[in-house]
Scaffold this motif. Structure first.
Motif, short mmCIF file in Angstrom:
data_model
loop_
_atom_site.label_atom_id
_atom_site.label_comp_id
_atom_site.label_asym_id
_atom_site.label_seq_id
_atom_site.Cartn_x
_atom_site.Cartn_y
_atom_site.Cartn_z
N TYR A 48 -29.34 15.77 53.55
CA TYR A 48 -28.79 14.36 53.46
C TYR A 48 -30.00 13.50 53.11
O TYR A 48 -30.04 12.56 52.21
CB TYR A 48 -27.99 13.83 54.70
CG TYR A 48 -27.75 12.54 54.69
CD1 TYR A 48 -26.48 11.90 54.07
CD2 TYR A 48 -28.56 11.60 55.54
CE1 TYR A 48 -26.36 10.69 54.20
CE2 TYR A 48 -28.21 10.05 55.47
CZ TYR A 48 -27.09 9.59 54.88
OH TYR A 48 -27.02 8.46 54.84
N TRP A 61 -33.28 12.46 51.71
CA TRP A 61 -34.19 12.74 50.42
C TRP A 61 -34.56 11.28 49.73
O TRP A 61 -34.11 10.28 50.18
CB TRP A 61 -33.36 13.16 49.39
CG TRP A 61 -33.80 13.85 48.15
CD1 TRP A 61 -33.92 13.28 46.90
CD2 TRP A 61 -34.92 15.15 48.20
NE1 TRP A 61 -34.94 14.19 46.17
CE2 TRP A 61 -35.24 15.45 46.80
CE3 TRP A 61 -35.09 15.90 49.28
CZ2 TRP A 61 -36.27 16.51 46.53
CZ3 TRP A 61 -36.10 17.30 49.11
CH2 TRP A 61 -36.52 17.06 47.74
N TYR A 117 -29.16 19.13 46.44
CA TYR A 117 -27.76 18.30 46.30
C TYR A 117 -27.78 17.31 47.40
O TYR A 117 -28.08 17.38 48.61
CB TYR A 117 -26.57 19.27 46.63
CG TYR A 117 -25.41 18.56 47.04
CD1 TYR A 117 -24.81 17.74 45.81
CD2 TYR A 117 -24.55 18.28 48.19
CE1 TYR A 117 -23.55 17.30 46.15
CE2 TYR A 117 -23.59 17.57 48.31
CZ TYR A 117 -22.78 17.32 47.14
OH TYR A 117 -21.71 16.48 47.38
N ILE A 118 -27.88 15.91 47.00
CA ILE A 118 -27.98 14.82 47.94
C ILE A 118 -26.83 13.88 47.74
O ILE A 118 -26.07 13.92 46.70
CB ILE A 118 -29.41 14.25 47.67
CG1 ILE A 118 -29.34 13.70 46.04
CG2 ILE A 118 -30.48 15.16 48.14
CD1 ILE A 118 -30.76 12.88 45.95
N PRO A 119 -26.63 13.06 48.48
CA PRO A 119 -25.67 11.75 48.34
C PRO A 119 -26.06 10.77 47.28
O PRO A 119 -27.38 10.62 47.17
CB PRO A 119 -25.46 11.23 49.38
CG PRO A 119 -26.87 11.52 50.45
CD PRO A 119 -27.10 12.61 49.84
N GLU A 120 -25.25 10.27 46.41
CA GLU A 120 -25.40 9.52 45.40
C GLU A 120 -25.80 8.02 45.99
O GLU A 120 -26.45 7.16 45.43
CB GLU A 120 -24.25 9.43 44.40
CG GLU A 120 -24.55 8.43 43.12
CD GLU A 120 -23.34 8.67 42.34
OE1 GLU A 120 -23.27 7.82 41.47
OE2 GLU A 120 -22.75 9.67 42.25
N ILE A 147 -31.98 17.73 40.73
CA ILE A 147 -31.56 17.06 41.69
C ILE A 147 -30.28 16.85 41.30
O ILE A 147 -29.91 16.30 40.11
CB ILE A 147 -32.38 15.95 41.90
CG1 ILE A 147 -33.65 16.10 42.05
CG2 ILE A 147 -31.60 14.91 43.02
CD1 ILE A 147 -34.06 16.82 43.50
N LYS A 151 -26.28 14.96 42.60
CA LYS A 151 -25.62 14.06 43.58
C LYS A 151 -24.22 13.96 43.39
O LYS A 151 -23.65 14.18 42.21
CB LYS A 151 -26.20 12.81 43.18
CG LYS A 151 -27.93 12.68 43.17
CD LYS A 151 -28.36 11.11 42.87
CE LYS A 151 -29.89 11.18 42.70
NZ LYS A 151 -30.25 9.69 42.29
N HIS A 152 -23.65 13.53 44.56
CA HIS A 152 -22.33 13.02 44.75
C HIS A 152 -21.98 11.92 45.63
O HIS A 152 -22.64 11.99 46.76
CB HIS A 152 -21.55 14.34 44.94
CG HIS A 152 -19.90 14.32 44.74
ND1 HIS A 152 -19.56 14.31 43.47
CD2 HIS A 152 -18.87 14.63 45.65
CE1 HIS A 152 -18.20 14.14 43.69
NE2 HIS A 152 -17.87 14.23 45.03
N ARG A 153 -21.04 11.31 45.55
CA ARG A 153 -20.82 10.03 46.10
C ARG A 153 -20.32 10.30 47.51
O ARG A 153 -19.70 11.46 47.83
CB ARG A 153 -19.67 9.01 45.48
CG ARG A 153 -20.36 8.47 44.14
CD ARG A 153 -19.15 7.41 43.94
NE ARG A 153 -19.11 6.27 44.84
CZ ARG A 153 -19.74 5.26 44.86
NH1 ARG A 153 -21.11 5.26 44.07
NH2 ARG A 153 -19.85 4.40 45.76
N SER A 175 -17.77 17.28 48.81
CA SER A 175 -19.02 18.01 48.76
C SER A 175 -18.69 19.56 48.40
O SER A 175 -19.13 20.27 47.19
CB SER A 175 -20.06 18.09 49.53
OG SER A 175 -20.45 16.99 49.68
#
Length: 429
Positions: A11, A13, A41-44, A65, A67-69, A126
């Protein structure tokens, strides 16, 4: 790893600031040196309590990198009280005796409706997104890093769906972390946390922890392999610092209500009364988020005129303060539950060449590290007179211009060496 790719689900980053981002930012920096391709993989659209834009430049250019909302309840809660929401998001929980109705409501909602935490709504989307990505990119190894521990639920579902090796990395414990008891949990919520913790620990192929005490706690829950890889220090490129002119005692990082070391404030007040020159030289530097209770206690002891409350600064500035302050303070909550906590800043403290005064519960894991590396002195909360003697000794050394730390064996805690340990672990399975 059959193809030297590893998917890291985290989470925190950059541009997130604070201690939560450092562990995997640094692992990712050095993984390519050992032939490993990191995919992060991190939140957008995260809601970070602390932002440090300077850390963006530290992201390894060889990392991929994705990302996903994410939907975050903190975004909605901030409309009711932005200040309270930001503090809770930072882990700062008001003293129980001083909690308002709104404080209690926020804590109850956080603890009972969002299990294991407020990022739980990121789990399902996710899993759907990553399942497709993993299959398309031939990935066979994943790592989840928590807290937030909801990210381990992403790993749990992916493990159930795909033929993956899953490493669950716990930067902090789950149900024994210091603030857990403050969340006003119902018996149902407490059991749910325990059940999820048990499920994750028994489904992961390997569990990674940052302290020996957490390893012992988890061994009572699972028979899966558990490895200790501590946090560490990096070779920060910061100019040589000129030491503070005053006898500065610096605490860097979040200063929570429960960490309020009244013993320290008492000692400083006594030294001010007993040693005339101490009034001319003392400076208390607080860098980072500080709870109102800590500030009020400092005021009650009449120490306000010696206080320099700098608030949050960038990581680079924090490193600079570590190297120019005369003495560094490391304070942990006086609780059985916090013996396993090894603050990430300890390792940066250790290579700053400044002596550390560490206060925590008896038999703390970080006490052993400080003692073995000769980087400072540890005190439990019953050792007021010992603390007073050491501060006085440090002060005398300060007046004579010879106050410094002479650490030994520090190379064991370098980020590159720790990444080597991680890669060896990844290649075992």
């Amino acid at each position: 790893m059959k193809n030297n790719k590893v998917l890291i689900i985290t989470y925190y980053w950059p541009p997130a600031g604070g201690p939560g981002v450092q562990r995997w930012l640094k692992f990712v920096k050095y993984l390519p040196d050992f032939g490993v391709q990191p995919i992060v993989y991190i939140p957008e659209n995260p809601t970070y309590p602390i932002v440090d834009q300077k850390l963006v430049s530290e992201v390894c250019d060889k990392a991929i990198i994705i990302k996903h909302r994410i939907f975050e309840p903190y975004q909605l809660a901030s409309f009711l009280s932005k200040n309270k929401t930001q503090k809770m998001n930072s882990g700062i929980i008001p003293n129980q005796k001083k909690q308002s109705f709104l404080d209690k409501t926020f804590l109850w909602v956080r603890g009972n409706l969002f299990i294991p935490d407020a990022r739980v709504f990121w789990v399902k989307p996710s899993v759907s997104f990553l399942e497709k990505y993993i299959l398309e990119n031939d990935i066979d190894t994943i790592i989840t890093s928590g807290p937030p521990h909801s990210l381990h639920l992403i790993g749990l579902e992916l493990k159930q769906k795909l033929n993956l090796k899953w490493f669950a990395d716990f930067r902090d414990p789950w149900t024994t972390i210091g603030y857990h008891k403050s969340l006003r949990l119902s018996s149902f919520a407490a059991k749910k946390h325990k059940a999820l913790e048990h499920q994750v620990l028994n489904a992961a192929d390997t569990v990674i922890v940052t302290s020996k005490t957490t390893k012992t706690e988890f061994q009572a829950i699972t028979n899966k392999p558990i490895s200790v890889i501590t946090n560490g220090y990096d070779t920060e490129q910061i100019e040589k610092q000129t030491l503070d002119v005053k006898f500065s005692l610096a605490h860097i990082g979040s200063f929570l209500s429960e960490r309020n070391p009244k013993m320290l404030w008492e000692v400083l007040l006594e030294l001010l009364e007993e040693i005339p020159s101490f009034k001319l030289n003392l400076e208390i530097k607080l860098i980072g988020a500080v709870s109102q209770e800590v500030l009020e206690t400092i005021s009650q002891f009449g120490l306000n005129e010696y206080l320099n409350n700098l608030g949050y600064v960038s990581h680079a500035e924090a490193i600079a303060h570590q190297r120019k302050s005369q003495v560094l303070l490391l304070i942990e909550i006086n609780s059985e539950d916090t013996k396993s906590i090894i603050p990430g800043k300890l390792f940066e403290y250790m290579v700053s060449n400044r002596p550390i005064i560490a206060i925590g519960p008896e038999d703390s894991d970080f006490a052993e590290i400080i003692t073995n590396t000769n980087t400072g002195v540890f005190f439990d909360y019953s050792e007021k007179m010992k603390l007073k003697r050491v501060i006085l000794d440090f002060y005398d050394q300060f007046l004579e211009g010879r106050l410094q730390s002479n650490g030994v064996g520090l190379q064991n805690y370098s980020r590159k060496n720790l990444t080597k340990e991680l890669v060896q672990l990844l290649n075992k399975i």
